[in-house]
Write a protein that holds these residues in place. Sequence first.
Motif, PDB file in Angstrom:
ATOM      1  N   GLY A  63       0.808  -1.209   0.000  1.00 27.03           N
ATOM      2  CA  GLY A  63       0.000   0.000   0.000  1.00 27.03           C
ATOM      3  C   GLY A  63       0.844   1.263   0.000  1.00 27.03           C
ATOM      4  N   LEU A  64       1.911   1.254   0.787  1.00 27.57           N
ATOM      5  CA  LEU A  64       2.807   2.414   0.821  1.00 27.57           C
ATOM      6  C   LEU A  64       3.466   2.634  -0.535  1.00 27.57           C
ATOM      7  N   LEU A  65       3.904   1.551  -1.169  1.00 27.91           N
ATOM      8  CA  LEU A  65       4.527   1.669  -2.485  1.00 27.91           C
ATOM      9  C   LEU A  65       3.532   2.190  -3.523  1.00 27.91           C
ATOM     10  N   ASN A  66       2.314   1.670  -3.487  1.00 28.94           N
ATOM     11  CA  ASN A  66       1.304   2.097  -4.465  1.00 28.94           C
ATOM     12  C   ASN A  66       0.970   3.580  -4.315  1.00 28.94           C
ATOM     13  N   ARG A  67       0.873   4.059  -3.076  1.00 30.48           N
ATOM     14  CA  ARG A  67       0.573   5.469  -2.858  1.00 30.48           C
ATOM     15  C   ARG A  67       1.741   6.362  -3.289  1.00 30.48           C
ATOM     16  N   LYS A  68       2.948   5.873  -3.027  1.00 30.35           N
ATOM     17  CA  LYS A  68       4.131   6.675  -3.344  1.00 30.35           C
ATOM     18  C   LYS A  68       4.378   6.741  -4.839  1.00 30.35           C
ATOM     19  N   HIS A  69       4.016   5.671  -5.553  1.00 34.79           N
ATOM     20  CA  HIS A  69       4.290   5.607  -7.001  1.00 34.79           C
ATOM     21  C   HIS A  69       2.991   5.464  -7.782  1.00 34.79           C
ATOM     22  N   ILE A  70       1.971   6.222  -7.400  1.00 36.43           N
ATOM     23  CA  ILE A  70       0.650   6.077  -7.998  1.00 36.43           C
ATOM     24  C   ILE A  70       0.632   6.478  -9.480  1.00 36.43           C
ATOM     25  N   PHE A  71       1.493   7.411  -9.881  1.00 33.41           N
ATOM     26  CA  PHE A  71       1.486   7.875 -11.266  1.00 33.41           C
ATOM     27  C   PHE A  71       2.509   7.163 -12.145  1.00 33.41           C
ATOM     28  N   SER A  72       3.509   6.578 -11.530  1.00 33.35           N
ATOM     29  CA  SER A  72       4.532   5.889 -12.336  1.00 33.35           C
ATOM     30  C   SER A  72       5.121   4.743 -11.528  1.00 33.35           C
ATOM     31  N   LYS A  73       5.033   3.555 -12.128  1.00 32.45           N
ATOM     32  CA  LYS A  73       5.589   2.359 -11.487  1.00 32.45           C
ATOM     33  C   LYS A  73       6.654   1.760 -12.395  1.00 32.45           C
ATOM     34  N   SER A  74       7.870   1.791 -11.912  1.00 32.60           N
ATOM     35  CA  SER A  74       8.968   1.219 -12.693  1.00 32.60           C
ATOM     36  C   SER A  74       8.980  -0.292 -12.544  1.00 32.60           C
ATOM     37  N   ARG A  75       9.793  -0.945 -13.364  1.00 36.76           N
ATOM     38  CA  ARG A  75       9.938  -2.395 -13.275  1.00 36.76           C
ATOM     39  C   ARG A  75      10.450  -2.806 -11.897  1.00 36.76           C
ATOM     40  N   ALA A  76      11.339  -1.998 -11.320  1.00 35.87           N
ATOM     41  CA  ALA A  76      11.886  -2.311  -9.996  1.00 35.87           C
ATOM     42  C   ALA A  76      10.793  -2.283  -8.935  1.00 35.87           C
ATOM     43  N   ILE A  77       9.856  -1.298  -9.044  1.00 28.23           N
ATOM     44  CA  ILE A  77       8.762  -1.212  -8.080  1.00 28.23           C
ATOM     45  C   ILE A  77       7.825  -2.402  -8.228  1.00 28.23           C
ATOM     46  N   GLU A  78       7.528  -2.779  -9.476  1.00 31.27           N
ATOM     47  CA  GLU A  78       6.670  -3.939  -9.724  1.00 31.27           C
ATOM     48  C   GLU A  78       7.294  -5.206  -9.152  1.00 31.27           C
ATOM     49  N   ASN A  79       8.610  -5.338  -9.327  1.00 25.83           N
ATOM     50  CA  ASN A  79       9.305  -6.509  -8.781  1.00 25.83           C
ATOM     51  C   ASN A  79       9.254  -6.526  -7.260  1.00 25.83           C
ATOM     52  N   MET A  80       9.372  -5.345  -6.658  1.00 22.87           N
ATOM     53  CA  MET A  80       9.317  -5.253  -5.200  1.00 22.87           C
ATOM     54  C   MET A  80       7.933  -5.622  -4.687  1.00 22.87           C
ATOM     55  N   ILE A  81       6.902  -5.172  -5.408  1.00 24.29           N
ATOM     56  CA  ILE A  81       5.529  -5.519  -5.016  1.00 24.29           C
ATOM     57  C   ILE A  81       5.316  -7.024  -5.111  1.00 24.29           C
ATOM     58  N   GLY A  82       5.826  -7.624  -6.201  1.00 21.07           N
ATOM     59  CA  GLY A  82       5.722  -9.080  -6.341  1.00 21.07           C
ATOM     60  C   GLY A  82       6.455  -9.815  -5.233  1.00 21.07           C
ATOM     61  N   LYS A  83       7.587  -9.261  -4.842  1.00 17.04           N
ATOM     62  CA  LYS A  83       8.354  -9.857  -3.747  1.00 17.04           C
ATOM     63  C   LYS A  83       7.589  -9.780  -2.433  1.00 17.04           C
ATOM     64  N   TYR A  84       6.982  -8.629  -2.161  1.00 14.56           N
ATOM     65  CA  TYR A  84       6.187  -8.473  -0.948  1.00 14.56           C
ATOM     66  C   TYR A  84       4.973  -9.404  -0.955  1.00 14.56           C
ATOM     67  N   SER A  85       4.361  -9.571  -2.142  1.00 13.34           N
ATOM     68  CA  SER A  85       3.167 -10.414  -2.252  1.00 13.34           C
ATOM     69  C   SER A  85       3.465 -11.868  -1.917  1.00 13.34           C
ATOM     70  N   ALA A  86       4.708 -12.295  -2.179  1.00 11.99           N
ATOM     71  CA  ALA A  86       5.079 -13.700  -1.942  1.00 11.99           C
ATOM     72  C   ALA A  86       5.557 -13.950  -0.526  1.00 11.99           C
ATOM     73  N   GLU A  87       5.748 -12.895   0.260  1.00 15.31           N
ATOM     74  CA  GLU A  87       6.315 -13.057   1.597  1.00 15.31           C
ATOM     75  C   GLU A  87       5.441 -13.918   2.495  1.00 15.31           C
ATOM     76  N   ALA A  88       4.122 -13.735   2.429  1.00 13.14           N
ATOM     77  CA  ALA A  88       3.217 -14.470   3.324  1.00 13.14           C
ATOM     78  C   ALA A  88       3.284 -15.965   3.052  1.00 13.14           C
ATOM     79  N   THR A  89       3.308 -16.343   1.772  1.00 10.91           N
ATOM     80  CA  THR A  89       3.397 -17.764   1.417  1.00 10.91           C
ATOM     81  C   THR A  89       4.709 -18.369   1.881  1.00 10.91           C
ATOM     82  N   HIS A  90       5.790 -17.640   1.654  1.00 13.47           N
ATOM     83  CA  HIS A  90       7.101 -18.122   2.081  1.00 13.47           C
ATOM     84  C   HIS A  90       7.165 -18.280   3.596  1.00 13.47           C
ATOM     85  N   SER A  91       6.587 -17.320   4.314  1.00 10.56           N
ATOM     86  CA  SER A  91       6.593 -17.376   5.768  1.00 10.56           C
ATOM     87  C   SER A  91       5.802 -18.582   6.271  1.00 10.56           C
TER      88      SER A  91
END
Length: 329
Positions: A213-241
């Motif tokens: 949520g913090l990333l989406n608010r901070k980069h609401i107008f432009s999301k780079s590939r690095a930000i998308e990768n970070m979001i994907g990484k965060y999304s997988a954290e719960a499963t890994h945990s």
Amino acid sequence: MVADSNPRYQINFLRDELTDMVFYSYMYRTTDDPDLKENFRKLAATESEHANFWGESLKSSNVNMNKIKYRKFKYLFMIIIRKVVGKSLIINLLEHGEYQSIKKYKAYLDNYKEDDIYKKKVHDLIISEMEHEEIFANKISNSEKNIQKSRDFLYGMSDGLVEVLATLVGLSAIITNHMDIALSGMVVGISGTFSMALGAYLAQKSQSEYKIGLLNRKHIFSKSRAIENMIGKYSAEATHSALNTAVSYILGAVIPILPFIFFSRYVAVIFSVILVFVAQGISNSIVALSLNIPIFKSGLRSALLALGAAAITFTAGEIFHLLFHITLF
């Protein structure tokens, strides 16, 4: 070099420095990280200088240097720990070791009252050891994520050890068939695995969604590939945990169950308690290692607490057996 009237401390210091030198040389040969590899090379060279310092001092005391070798058992133990717990936690152990060396040298220096030049050299040696500790402290901060994963794994294993042992020992007071006790422990282990994994998943999911949520608010107008990768990484954290917690809990649960598969109930209780005592002590010693707190004290305390939990549940089972005449064959 000045002679010390009591060379016992210097002999121990020399052995410690030789051991560190040999182990740092091993780490230099087996480390891939270029920066850390270079640090280990420098550390090995510095420990060699320190060993020479204590060696020259001992020669002045007419000590037979041929009998003074590095501590082989400690060296082998460090190698085993390196292979078992990985680079992140071994760095913690090395940092802990450097801190202990500083304390010993400082105590030695405070009690030494003879030669001021010699005291200055020991003081400089302490400063050098403090620089070693700073190197490891910097690396620890860079490895914090890996350390946290290791701690989570060990905590999950500890839960499996204590919870299933307590259940098995308590049931052994009212169930006579050892296989029935083992099957009951398996049921508890399975339910505990799902419960722990679900709890870990939900807890991590909340944290991950907050970070996304913090990333989406901070980069609401432009999301780079690095930000998308970070979001994907965060999304997988719960499963890994959840997976990490489930695997660690199962490993902990298996240890106290195994004796009940092969032995009669009271023999199995004895073996199960011994295995959990050892496993709990080792796992919590590693956790203590990652937190830089007293290792032996932490391991022994956790092992004794596990035995206490087993004793309480066994007593509860015996009370049910005596008061309500409950016995399952």
